[in-house]
Write an enzyme that holds these catalytic residues in place. Structure first.
Site, mmCIF file in Angstrom:
data_model
loop_
_atom_site.group_PDB
_atom_site.id
_atom_site.type_symbol
_atom_site.label_atom_id
_atom_site.label_comp_id
_atom_site.label_asym_id
_atom_site.label_seq_id
_atom_site.Cartn_x
_atom_site.Cartn_y
_atom_site.Cartn_z
ATOM 1 N N GLU A 1 35.214 29.206 37.756
ATOM 2 C CA GLU A 1 34.813 30.344 36.918
ATOM 3 C C GLU A 1 35.034 30.025 35.443
ATOM 4 O O GLU A 1 35.911 29.223 35.091
ATOM 5 C CB GLU A 1 35.654 31.574 37.325
ATOM 6 C CG GLU A 1 35.339 32.825 36.512
ATOM 7 C CD GLU A 1 35.932 34.100 37.100
ATOM 8 O OE1 GLU A 1 36.815 34.013 37.976
ATOM 9 O OE2 GLU A 1 35.487 35.192 36.664
ATOM 10 N N ASN B 1 29.615 40.278 42.253
ATOM 11 C CA ASN B 1 30.989 39.924 42.633
ATOM 12 C C ASN B 1 31.871 41.160 42.536
ATOM 13 O O ASN B 1 31.833 41.868 41.528
ATOM 14 C CB ASN B 1 31.524 38.858 41.662
ATOM 15 C CG ASN B 1 33.013 38.619 41.829
ATOM 16 O OD1 ASN B 1 33.442 37.987 42.793
ATOM 17 N ND2 ASN B 1 33.819 39.155 40.907
ATOM 18 N N GLU B 2 32.624 41.416 43.578
ATOM 19 C CA GLU B 2 33.560 42.548 43.575
ATOM 20 C C GLU B 2 32.899 43.795 42.978
ATOM 21 O O GLU B 2 33.375 44.374 42.002
ATOM 22 C CB GLU B 2 34.869 42.180 42.851
ATOM 23 C CG GLU B 2 35.572 41.021 43.548
ATOM 24 C CD GLU B 2 37.024 40.767 43.119
ATOM 25 O OE1 GLU B 2 37.455 41.339 42.103
ATOM 26 O OE2 GLU B 2 37.716 39.998 43.818
ATOM 27 N N TYR C 1 43.782 37.457 48.188
ATOM 28 C CA TYR C 1 44.761 36.635 47.485
ATOM 29 C C TYR C 1 46.145 36.855 48.069
ATOM 30 O O TYR C 1 46.535 37.989 48.353
ATOM 31 C CB TYR C 1 44.786 36.993 45.992
ATOM 32 C CG TYR C 1 43.579 36.452 45.249
ATOM 33 C CD1 TYR C 1 43.557 35.133 44.827
ATOM 34 C CD2 TYR C 1 42.471 37.252 44.989
ATOM 35 C CE1 TYR C 1 42.455 34.612 44.151
ATOM 36 C CE2 TYR C 1 41.363 36.747 44.324
ATOM 37 C CZ TYR C 1 41.362 35.421 43.903
ATOM 38 O OH TYR C 1 40.272 34.912 43.241
ATOM 39 N N GLU D 1 36.830 33.865 47.754
ATOM 40 C CA GLU D 1 38.012 33.815 46.880
ATOM 41 C C GLU D 1 39.234 33.939 47.771
ATOM 42 O O GLU D 1 39.437 34.977 48.408
ATOM 43 C CB GLU D 1 37.987 34.925 45.830
ATOM 44 C CG GLU D 1 36.925 34.703 44.771
ATOM 45 C CD GLU D 1 37.008 35.679 43.599
ATOM 46 O OE1 GLU D 1 38.111 36.155 43.275
ATOM 47 O OE2 GLU D 1 35.940 35.960 43.025
ATOM 48 N N GLN E 1 41.289 28.590 42.372
ATOM 49 C CA GLN E 1 40.029 28.036 41.918
ATOM 50 C C GLN E 1 40.140 26.513 41.854
ATOM 51 O O GLN E 1 41.173 25.960 42.232
ATOM 52 C CB GLN E 1 39.680 28.621 40.562
ATOM 53 C CG GLN E 1 39.439 30.126 40.610
ATOM 54 C CD GLN E 1 38.762 30.675 39.362
ATOM 55 O OE1 GLN E 1 38.364 29.940 38.468
ATOM 56 N NE2 GLN E 1 38.636 32.019 39.305
HETATM 57 O O1 AHR Z 1 39.703 34.493 40.628
HETATM 58 C C1 AHR Z 1 40.056 35.387 39.625
HETATM 59 C C2 AHR Z 1 39.372 36.734 39.777
HETATM 60 O O2 AHR Z 1 39.820 37.377 40.929
HETATM 61 C C3 AHR Z 1 37.880 36.709 39.943
HETATM 62 O O3 AHR Z 1 37.203 36.620 38.729
HETATM 63 C C4 AHR Z 1 37.607 38.030 40.591
HETATM 64 O O4 AHR Z 1 36.480 37.998 41.423
HETATM 65 C C5 AHR Z 1 38.878 38.337 41.339
HETATM 66 O O5 AHR Z 1 39.347 39.597 41.007
#
Ligand code: AHR
Length: 521
Positions: free
Chosen positions: A53, A200-201, A267, A325, A374
């Site tokens: 990103e 995205n999201e 995450y 992600e 990432q």
């Molecule tokens: O990876 C960091 C961020 O996490 C990304 O930009 C977003 O999609 C998520 O909230």
């Protein structure tokens, strides 16, 4: 941008009460039975994808230094980074975001670099974005890696026409004005875009949408994004995070027939109550090792339940669940720009990577692509750079160990594991997966997440006649053992000599905090 999680956690709170993942428990050693006589689905190489990103030094400084840089480069791409990534066979790269994607206007990133507009990266640190890395640069990067391109389209602040023109610019064969523009920018042949992310999201930084509205927009954008040429471009809808099952239900119900897949974001945070207090990447207590492991293992249940919803609308499992992600997210490294999401990467991250990859292998029927967050310098990165210096992280080395899993046939396993306990955390200490690679060789991956105890494992092999076993291990002496520019080889794979084979069964003792891949011949 992650406030939506809070709502989700409150409405779905009971899912957090999840206890020990479903692995049969033993005391003492672990037992693994590999059912090589019952081959499962192929684990797509795309599951080993990575996310790059426009965030901090993820692109600028990390991948791209520009042609005039004193840092050795190939037409602007760092040579050390290219070489390191090629060595782990990166199959697909997701770009340009993330949250960045829903504010990205592709026309800003084409044509002569000196004429490209400078924008503010409002999501990540408010820094200048000079757009010197744009579509042609990204495609050149993917081409050099031999990776497929996964482009995230701007749904949040863009229009269907903008996305449709971007796709035409990239993929249409010569003839149209946009194809001519691409040729004038140095690439007469069409680029291949295998995957298009529709935003995205969308529930968060992509526009704070309701699922119903996101579904309508997804259908609209998908309708007008048409790849030129013969190659199919798979369209991936912006899916849920964590345990947001209602989002999956709505998207599958309203958009299922217009899309080829749905993303999932999750995450791992050691402390998961407050996004402003996630825990440190280094120097953490054992209690945070334990919660990191427990929280990582949650993705198994999330995938199972999202897949079950997808099964209702897609019983033949044609639509992909794309975990685009995943990885650890800690507090920013001391002294770094908090908007750059810089964090060190330790043995704990290596173990997290092994756990996730084993879980993805168990769900190979539905998880067809993924992207760790990432690639370079951001979150659970493969590589860290500082000026001309570069270091490979423990996570990088786990991806290296798992290379045989790319496009391999998964083999079901039965696992009985002792438990690891710390405070109120109780999890199976051992995780495993097995595959038969494209050359026919069987490999078994074993993770011991217990930070204190070496664990004996006996591995039964049904349907494999193996005479020798060898392997490699990633381990270390401290929970936060890590590689730095000064000491780059603290955590790296070495030969694993602790496995024996006799009478068609393998025995091994897995050191504490280790990821081992065994190769059977
Ligand atoms: O990876 C960091 C961020 O996490 C990304 O930009 C977003 O999609 C998520 O909230």
């Amino acid at each position: 941008m992650r406030g939506k999680y809070l709502r989700t956690l409150m409405t779905m709170g009971c899912a957090l009460a999840m206890t020990v993942p479903a692995v049969a428990q033993t005391t003492g050693g672990a037992t693994v039975t590999v059912q090589a006589d019952r081959p499962g689905p192929v684990m797509n190489r795309q599951v080993f994808g990575q996310f790059a990103e426009h965030l901090g030094h993820g692109i600028y400084g990390g991948i791209w230094v520009g042609e005039g840089s004193p840092i050795p480069n190939d037409h602007g791409y760092r040579r050390d980074v290219l070489d390191a990534l090629k060595a782990i066979k990166v199959p697909v790269v997701r770009w340009p975001g993330g949250c960045f994607a829903d504010e990205y206007h592709w026309r800003d990133g084409i044509g002569p670099r000196a004429k490209r507009p400078v924008k503010i990266n409002t999501n990540w640190g408010g820094v200048d974005e000079d757009n010197s890395f744009g579509t042609n640069e990204f495609m050149g990067f993917a081409e050099r890696l031999g990776a497929e391109a996964y482009i995230s389209a701007n749904v949040g602040s863009g229009t269907p026409a903008e996305t449709s023109e971007w796709v035409e610019y990239m993929t249409s064969p010569n003839g149209s004005t946009l194809a001519g523009e691409r040729a004038a920018n140095g690439h007469p042949a069409p680029f291949q875009v295998r995957y298009l992310g529709i935003g995205n999201e969308l529930w968060g930084c992509g526009g704070n949408m309701r699922a119903e509205y996101a579904a309508d927009l997804t259908n609209r954008f998908a309708q007008f994004a048409k790849a030129g040429g013969k190659d199919k471009m798979l369209k991936i809808a912006s899916g849920p995070s964590d345990e947001d099952y209602p989002w999956t239900e709505t998207l599958m119900k309203l958009s299922g027939k217009y899309i080829d897949g749905l993303s999932l974001h999750y995450y791992t945070r050691p402390r998961d109550k407050d996004w402003n207090d996630k825990g440190a990447a280094l120097g953490f207590p054992e209690s945070e090792w334990a919660t990191t492991m427990r929280n990582t293992l949650r993705i198994d249940e999330y995938i199972t339940r999202h897949s079950a919803i997808m099964d209702k609308y897609d019983p033949e499992k044609k639509k992909w669940l794309v975990v685009d992600e995943w990885g650890t997210w800690y507090d920013p490294a001391p002294g770094s720009n908090p908007g750059f999401l810089v964090q060190q990467n330790s043995l704990r991250d290596a173990v997290v990577a092994g756990l996730n990859l084993n879980i993805f292998a168990h769900h190979a029927d539905r998880v067809k692509m993924a992207a760790i967050a990432q690639m370079v310098n951001v979150l659970q990165a493969m590589l860290l750079t500082d000026g001309a210096k570069m270091v490979k992280t423990p996570t990088y080395w786990v991806f290296d160990l798992y290379k045989p899993w790319q496009d391999a046939t998964t083999l079901p396993i039965d696992l009985q594991s002792p438990l690891y306990r710390n405070g109120d955390v109780t999890v199976p200490a051992i995780s495993a997966s097995a595959v038969r690679d494209t050359a026919g060789q069987v490999h078994v991956a074993l993770v011991n997440l217990d930070p204190h105890r070496a664990i004996p494992v006996s591995i039964g092999l049904a349907g494999v006649r193996a005479g020798t076993v060898s392997g490699r291990i990633v381990t270390g002496t401290a929970m936060d053992a890590h590689n730095s520019f000064e000491a780059p080889d603290v955590v790296r794979p070495v030969a694993f000599t602790g496995a024996r084979i006799a009478g068609g069964a393998v025995t091994a003792t897995l050191p504490a905090m280790s990821v081992v891949v065994l190769d059977l011949r």
